[in-house]
Design a protein around this motif. Structure first.
Motif, mmCIF file in Angstrom:
data_model
loop_
_atom_site.group_PDB
_atom_site.id
_atom_site.type_symbol
_atom_site.label_atom_id
_atom_site.label_comp_id
_atom_site.label_asym_id
_atom_site.label_seq_id
_atom_site.Cartn_x
_atom_site.Cartn_y
_atom_site.Cartn_z
ATOM 1 N N ARG A 31 0.845 -1.194 0.000
ATOM 2 C CA ARG A 31 0.000 0.000 0.000
ATOM 3 C C ARG A 31 0.881 1.245 0.000
ATOM 4 N NH1 ARG A 31 -2.764 -3.586 3.400
ATOM 5 N NH2 ARG A 31 -4.947 -3.951 2.809
ATOM 6 N N THR B 30 -5.031 6.018 -1.930
ATOM 7 C CA THR B 30 -3.991 5.027 -1.676
ATOM 8 C C THR B 30 -3.907 4.064 -2.850
ATOM 9 O OG1 THR B 30 -4.374 5.133 0.721
ATOM 10 C CG2 THR B 30 -3.223 3.186 -0.118
ATOM 11 N N VAL C 58 -2.920 0.442 -4.111
ATOM 12 C CA VAL C 58 -2.800 -0.889 -3.511
ATOM 13 C C VAL C 58 -2.471 -1.902 -4.593
ATOM 14 C CG1 VAL C 58 -3.979 -2.693 -2.193
ATOM 15 C CG2 VAL C 58 -4.494 -0.288 -1.737
#
Length: 203
Positions: A186, A194, A196
């Motif tokens: 992450r 974010t 990921v």
């Protein structure tokens, strides 16, 4: 106290047959599994006891022993080489131990668990009396190691193990043990966003 905690619990519950179990037959060639509209609810009684240890800050161990009895358990019972039917069996008894560990050092975390379960079908007069229920391993375990900066990126990898089990009630079809590894990364980009990335079942 701050280092040792003891716990115990007793419980009971029930599970109604699902609509699939009652009315939906299915085929996984060459075996047909028939539904059964006369199924009755499963009934559970259980007891467990455990100990939790916290020997130092950021480190904890737990151990739990349990015994469960599931009366009128619903199982896929072999009728012949190509037919199974969902039926209530007298009971399934399960006893075992679960162990867990949690540790944290600076930005690193480790979490691990192991379970041993001894399950047996109680069905006097049936061929599978005393056998392990289908799709029930004796051993299972997992471990996750993670690195995470405060408000920063993080990396984690998880390992899962499940022991040998049987596909059928007569223990003819073996499902071998399996070991899988997953990983995740992450990266916070700011403004609530974010990025990921995941890799599952790497091996």
């Amino acid at each position: 106290n701050d280092v040792v905690a003891l716990r115990t619990a007793g419980y009971t519950g029930f599970r109604l047959p699902t609509l699939n179990e009652l009315y939906r037959s299915f085929l996984v060639f060459p075996i047909t599994t028939s539904a059964n509209a006369d199924l009755t609810p499963e009934q559970l009684k259980g007891i467990e006891g455990g100990i939790d240890l916290t020997p130092a800050k950021g480190i904890s161990f737990s151990a739990t022993a349990f015994f469960n009895r599931l009366d009128d358990a619903i199982a896929n019972v072999t009728i012949n080489s190509i037919t199974r039917q969902r039926q209530n069996v007298d009971a399934i008894e399960a006893k075992g131990v679960e162990l867990t560990f949690n540790g944290k050092l600076a930005d690193f975390k480790l979490k691990a668990s192991y379970a041993y379960t001894d399950n047996k079908v109680k069905a006097p007069g049936q061929q599978f009396n005393g056998y392990r229920p289908a799709q029930t391993p004796r051993h299972s375990a997992s471990a996750t190691i993670a690195w995470q900066r405060a408000r920063g990126p993080s990396l984690a990898a998880s390992l899962y193990y499940v022991g040998k089990q049987y596909e059928d009630d007569l223990q003819n079809d073996v499902l071998p043990s399996a070991l899988t590894v997953d990983a995740v990364a992450r990266l916070p980009l700011g403004h609530g966003i974010t990025l990921v990335g995941r890799a599952e079942n790497i091996f």
